[in-house]
Design a protein around this motif. Structure first.
Motif, PDB file in Angstrom:
ATOM      1  N   UNK A 377      34.771 -36.272  10.315  1.00  0.00           N
ATOM      2  CA  UNK A 377      35.985 -35.920  11.040  1.00  0.00           C
ATOM      3  C   UNK A 377      35.978 -36.443  12.461  1.00  0.00           C
ATOM      4  N   UNK A 378      34.805 -36.356  13.108  1.00  0.00           N
ATOM      5  CA  UNK A 378      34.696 -36.815  14.493  1.00  0.00           C
ATOM      6  C   UNK A 378      34.839 -38.329  14.589  1.00  0.00           C
ATOM      7  N   UNK A 379      34.237 -39.059  13.653  1.00  0.00           N
ATOM      8  CA  UNK A 379      34.336 -40.524  13.682  1.00  0.00           C
ATOM      9  C   UNK A 379      35.753 -40.973  13.362  1.00  0.00           C
ATOM     10  N   UNK A 380      36.356 -40.364  12.350  1.00  0.00           N
ATOM     11  CA  UNK A 380      37.739 -40.718  11.987  1.00  0.00           C
ATOM     12  C   UNK A 380      38.679 -40.474  13.175  1.00  0.00           C
ATOM     13  N   UNK A 381      38.506 -39.333  13.843  1.00  0.00           N
ATOM     14  CA  UNK A 381      39.350 -39.019  14.992  1.00  0.00           C
ATOM     15  C   UNK A 381      39.094 -39.989  16.151  1.00  0.00           C
ATOM     16  N   UNK A 390      39.979 -46.003  10.352  1.00  0.00           N
ATOM     17  CA  UNK A 390      39.288 -45.937   9.051  1.00  0.00           C
ATOM     18  C   UNK A 390      40.232 -45.902   7.861  1.00  0.00           C
ATOM     19  N   UNK A 391      41.499 -45.568   8.087  1.00  0.00           N
ATOM     20  CA  UNK A 391      42.440 -45.469   6.981  1.00  0.00           C
ATOM     21  C   UNK A 391      42.280 -44.212   6.152  1.00  0.00           C
ATOM     22  N   UNK A 392      41.527 -43.239   6.654  1.00  0.00           N
ATOM     23  CA  UNK A 392      41.332 -41.980   5.940  1.00  0.00           C
ATOM     24  C   UNK A 392      42.228 -40.898   6.533  1.00  0.00           C
ATOM     25  N   UNK A 393      42.654 -39.980   5.695  1.00  0.00           N
ATOM     26  CA  UNK A 393      43.547 -38.895   6.078  1.00  0.00           C
ATOM     27  C   UNK A 393      42.716 -37.700   6.526  1.00  0.00           C
TER      28      UNK A 393
END
Length: 744
Positions: A377-381, A390-393
């Motif tokens: 979550x921290x990396x995606x944010x 990242x293209x992740x939800x």
């Protein structure tokens, strides 16, 4: 007739039904070509006599659990989570519900399946953002929960994961320690895990960890064993193979890379990062890694991996190294792995992404941090909205994480008690996957209060061994030597001065022999020669000294012994012969325990608590523990009473606690060389001598095992063995007297 036999239950008679079933299904009987002495001449008719049905085997396990508690090593206490785990309904950032009744069909795996590894590598390089590999299904729980998470936990969230992580680089879900632990402690077939996961998640690539010429074992195997293993892994669902060597020995690495390429998998040739690249005094500097990367790329790897197994790759070093690699290899995907032991994992992975990495590793939030991977979550944010998005939800990821938060509580008995980051990792460099295990091993061997000493000894052990790259199995060598030093009160100088008299752990001797490959900079001398005392020394990769495995012979022997053997059974046996044998014996006794809900796999139910076990679709057992009977002083056994589908069943269980005797052994006098003492607490697994036997200095007396660490106890001088006071299976404490040796 067979259906009627299956429905029979004859109490007190255990042989008739299995015998009749064997007879009715035998080809000779079916053909009607029997002869008078057919039964006498056909011993296989009796092979199943004495076996129990699935339900009775399951009750035997549950009865033993009720009386003796869990037998799973590493478990302390019972699960904190007692209820039913809630599977989340997946929705996206805009709160659109996702239909998870079926697995998602689109993902990066489609390119691998339809176009092959080269096309996958090319597509990844053309991708604008930075992809994420989720390690929750392997390294995250290996690092935080001692690799004890069962297959059912992955399968329960598999369809939801296939949707939420459809744009992920991969799920890291197999290989490494999960392979042997599945059989050793969870009583599961690792290949069965792979097949079931693959069916449940068809769209996301699966990535495994392959230890180069070791496969998934702890020492080198013949080359054909590695080729056979990779062929089976690719066939049953592995897409991407992260191939590394524990010493960054390119000759060892080449074996694994070639095996993966031949099997048709995506090969991620990986270099292991150790130390501090920015410190000019360190052995492993910037030039070392650039040279190593060049050799890996030339071997034909599709992807270049950087494996930071201890979490010591600082953000500034990450920027420099990944930036230089990206500039030098513009067409090769770069994939970076780390652990968050020091608390800088998110910063380092963001730095890697910004410097040009195509993929970085992360774990679901509730199983991230510390010895695990940094938070997904921290990396995606951190990357959201940037060129490295990242293209992740993130909303779907949080819903998936709500499931894993419950699972972590379920596996609370395997927590190591870590409470926060440990920047001291920059000093001791203990890999994240080893740190939690080392804490547990230290406590099991009576070193819990000496954990600070163990960490310091780890640094000293690494220096003694020549400052080696530390990742399985070499990290085990350093850890074994560190615990050995603490157990015996040995300092750095003591170990050097007494090397010729010490019985080093087996893993240390195997390292010195060269069974794990050649370390960068060579072996430490004269310590190597003094420790080996005339044992062989290998100056080339071990596979060159090993005869090929006779795979046909292994297959034939397994079929004869177990009545059948799949090709994956053959692969398991080649990797871990004893572990596989023990696993087969366990499942023959207790059946398939994977059907048992985890809470009741780890701990007994409350009296009159009802729970369900689905043996197969449509066949459910409704179970209730009724009572545990009193101890029989004559037999040391207890009767355990269960209600199963409304019928009372009882199983007889030997109470292991009643049979335990507090054996007080005499201690060896450390000042008397004729008295041989145990170098540490453990179990005697082998006795090599008898009372009265003549031995020479250095001859093996016994083999001691303690938490996967084995060491040979040898004769301190020549003479005759007297007062042999232990036998195989005995538990001993440090300095317990093993035997005396009268001097020549």
């Amino acid at each position: 007739m067979l259906r009627a036999l299956v429905e029979f239950r004859i109490r007190g008679v255990k042989t008739n039904i299995p015998f009749l079933a064997s007879l009715l299904t035998h080809p000779t009987f079916i053909e009607g070509t029997c002869w008078t002495t057919f039964i006498d001449d056909t011993p296989e008719l009796f092979a199943l006599i004495g076996s129990q049905n699935r339900a009775q085997k399951l009750l035997s396990y549950l009865g033993d659990l009720a009386v003796n508690g869990s037998q799973i090593k590493g478990q302390v206490g019972e699960p904190k989570f007692k209820g039913d785990i809630i599977i989340p309904e997946i929705s996206t950032n805009d709160h659109t519900k996702v239909d998870t009744s079926k697995p998602c069909k689109t993902g990066w795996r489609n390119i691998i399946v339809e176009e092959g590894p080269e096309a996958f590598a090319k597509a990844v390089r053309a991708n604008k953002g930075c992809l994420i590999m989720d390690t929750t299904w392997r390294d995250a729980h290996q690092s935080l929960l001692a690799t004890r998470v069962r297959t059912v936990e992955m399968l329960n969230i598999a369809k939801e994961t296939s949707h939420a992580l459809s744009n992920a680089w991969a799920l890291e879900c197999w290989g490494g320690a999960t392979f042997d632990v599945a059989m050793r402690f969870l009583y599961e077939d690792p290949w069965d895990r792979l097949k079931k996961m693959r069916k449940a998640v068809p769209n996301i690539p699966f990535q495994m960890l392959l230890r180069g010429a070791n496969g998934v074992a702890y020492s080198s195997l013949p080359d054909n064993a590695i080729y056979h293993f990779c062929e089976q892994a690719k066939k049953h669902g592995v897409d991407i193979f992260r191939v590394f060597d524990a010493l960054n020995d390119v000759d060892q690495l080449e074996v694994g890379i070639k095996a993966v390429l031949k099997a048709g998998g995506v090969c991620e040739g990986t270099m292991c990062y150790s130390g501090d690249m920015l410190n000019p005094k360190k052995k492993y500097n910037f030039e070392y890694y650039m040279d190593l990367a060049d050799k890996i790329v030339k071997l034909g790897a599709h992807v270049l991996g950087v494996k930071d197994m201890a979490g010591v790759l600082k953000p500034r070093a990450a920027t420099k190294l990944i930036g230089a690699l990206r500039e030098k290899y513009p067409d090769v995907p770069i994939h970076v792995h780390t652990h968050d032991s020091a608390g800088t994992g998110v910063a380092s992975m963001v730095a890697c992404a910004q410097a040009g990495a195509d993929a970085v590793d992360a774990a679901t939030d509730s199983l991230s941090g510390m010895t695990s991977q940094p938070s997904i979550g921290a990396i995606v944010a951190s990357l959201e909205g940037s060129d490295q998005d990242t293209g992740l939800d993130h909303h779907a990821l949080r819903l998936i994480d709500s499931y894993w938060a419950q699972v972590r509580l379920l596996y609370s008995p395997f927590e190591a008690g870590l409470t926060g980051p440990d920047p001291e990792v920059y000093e001791h460099e203990i890999p994240g996957g080893q740190l939690t295990n080392l804490i547990f091993q230290a406590s099991q061997q009576g070193l819990g209060e000496k954990w600070a000493l163990t960490k310091k000894a780890y640094e000293e052990a690494n220096d003694l061994l020549g400052d080696i790259v530390k990742v399985t199995p070499t990290s085990k060598v350093v850890g074994d030597l560190a615990q050995f030093m603490v157990s015996n009160g040995l300092s750095y100088d003591d170990t050097i001065q007494k090397a010729e008299q010490l019985d080093f752990p087996s893993s240390v001797l195997e390292f010195f022999e060269g069974l794990m490959g050649q370390p960068y900079g060579g072996f430490p001398e004269p310590l190597r020669t003094q420790a080996l005392r005339g044992r062989r020394k290998m100056d080339k990769r071990p596979g060159l000294y090993l005869d090929p495995i006779d795979i046909d012979k292994v297959r034939k022997e397994l079929k004869e012994k177990w009545g059948g053997a799949s090709e994956t059974d053959v692969a398991s046996h080649i990797m871990y012969p004893k572990v596989f044998e023990d696993y087969k014996k366990w499942t023959a006794k207790y059946g398939d325990l994977s059907v048992l809900p985890t809470r009741f796999f780890l701990s007994k139910p409350e009296i009159n608590e009802e729970f369900h076990v689905e043996l197969e679709k449509g066949k459910v057992l409704i179970l209730k523990l009724l009572a545990i009977g009193p101890l029989s002083e004559q037999t040391g056994q207890r009767e355990v009473f269960y209600e199963m589908n409304g019928e009372v069943r009882q199983v007889t269980v030997e109470d292991q606690h009643a049979a335990v005797e507090n054996v007080q052994r005499p201690k060896a006098d450390p000042n008397d060389s004729s008295e041989i003492g145990s170098p540490m607490a453990g179990v005697v697994v082998e006795i090599r001598v008898k009372d009265g036997a003549e031995v020479k200095k250095g001859d093996p007396i016994a083999v001691l095992s303690a938490m996967k660490m084995e060491m040979v106890i040898s004769a301190s001088h020549s003479g005759k063995v007297k007062n042999l006071g232990v036998k195989e299976g005995d538990s001993v404490d440090s300095q317990d007297l093993i035997c005396k040796i009268t001097k020549d």
